[in-house]
Scaffold this motif. Sequence first.
Motif, PDB file in Angstrom:
ATOM      1  N   ALA A 123       0.372 -13.797  -1.919  1.00 32.08           N
ATOM      2  CA  ALA A 123      -0.138 -12.486  -1.518  1.00 32.08           C
ATOM      3  C   ALA A 123       1.027 -11.539  -1.263  1.00 32.08           C
ATOM      4  O   ALA A 123       2.016 -11.896  -0.609  1.00 32.08           O
ATOM      5  N   ARG A 124       0.904 -10.362  -1.756  1.00 31.90           N
ATOM      6  CA  ARG A 124       1.962  -9.365  -1.604  1.00 31.90           C
ATOM      7  C   ARG A 124       1.379  -8.098  -0.991  1.00 31.90           C
ATOM      8  O   ARG A 124       0.173  -7.849  -1.018  1.00 31.90           O
ATOM      9  N   ASP A 125       2.275  -7.307  -0.423  1.00 33.28           N
ATOM     10  CA  ASP A 125       1.845  -6.030   0.148  1.00 33.28           C
ATOM     11  C   ASP A 125       1.442  -5.071  -0.962  1.00 33.28           C
ATOM     12  O   ASP A 125       1.862  -5.188  -2.106  1.00 33.28           O
ATOM     13  N   HIS A 126       0.626  -4.105  -0.583  1.00 32.08           N
ATOM     14  CA  HIS A 126       0.188  -3.108  -1.555  1.00 32.08           C
ATOM     15  C   HIS A 126       1.381  -2.262  -2.002  1.00 32.08           C
ATOM     16  O   HIS A 126       2.265  -1.929  -1.213  1.00 32.08           O
ATOM     17  N   LEU A 128       3.299   0.847  -2.708  1.00 35.84           N
ATOM     18  CA  LEU A 128       3.284   2.201  -2.183  1.00 35.84           C
ATOM     19  C   LEU A 128       4.079   3.115  -3.095  1.00 35.84           C
ATOM     20  O   LEU A 128       4.994   2.667  -3.809  1.00 35.84           O
TER      21      LEU A 128
END
Length: 220
Positions: A123-126, A128
Amino acid sequence: MERIHKQRDGLANYNGVICPKIREILELQKKNSASWIPSWNGEDEFELSGPYGDKRVVNIRQRTCSCRKWDISGIPCCHVVAALVYLKEPPEKWVHTCFKMETFLKTYSHVVPAIDSKDTRLARDHLLPPDVPKQVGRKKKQRTKSLNEMVDNNLKTKKKKIVQEPVGTKLKRQNTTITCGKCGGSGHNRNNCKNSLIASTAAAITSSMGREKMQVKRRV
């Protein structure tokens, strides 16, 4: 991914200088070159005489033939093969480099990595948007003008182009009452006023009555 390794492994045991299909085409041109008789000018050009009296011109250095098959495809035609056999040159040497095995192996030398399914990925951050640095100077207040607007250099202002509307599309004023500037009546303006004579006579009478009153006051 599968196509790359199939192409590379399929020709791993092939020892030819050029690709197999190009070699088949070249072998056919070698058979057809037997009916052409070359005449060398001593430098780069050959004159090929055909079985029906037709002739072709081949330039070895420029890699051109008057039939233009060698120019377009990069594979020596039967006229070029006849000239190369006269010079005791192998026709495979004069095939374009894109059809050689060395170029073919370089094309399929890389490997495409395999891709796993989404459920096994971390899982990775969105993602931006990047940070936009602050521009130097004041912020722009006026909007960007469109192409149908032009610049008046004398006034240094931008004006919109005047577009004439077709006849019959202009809407009339509604729920408004026009007042005349001469007689004060409604429903018409001073240009179409029919009560102008009445208004003028009434004004003359009032002015004369005013003069008489002034004279009477002076006498008293």
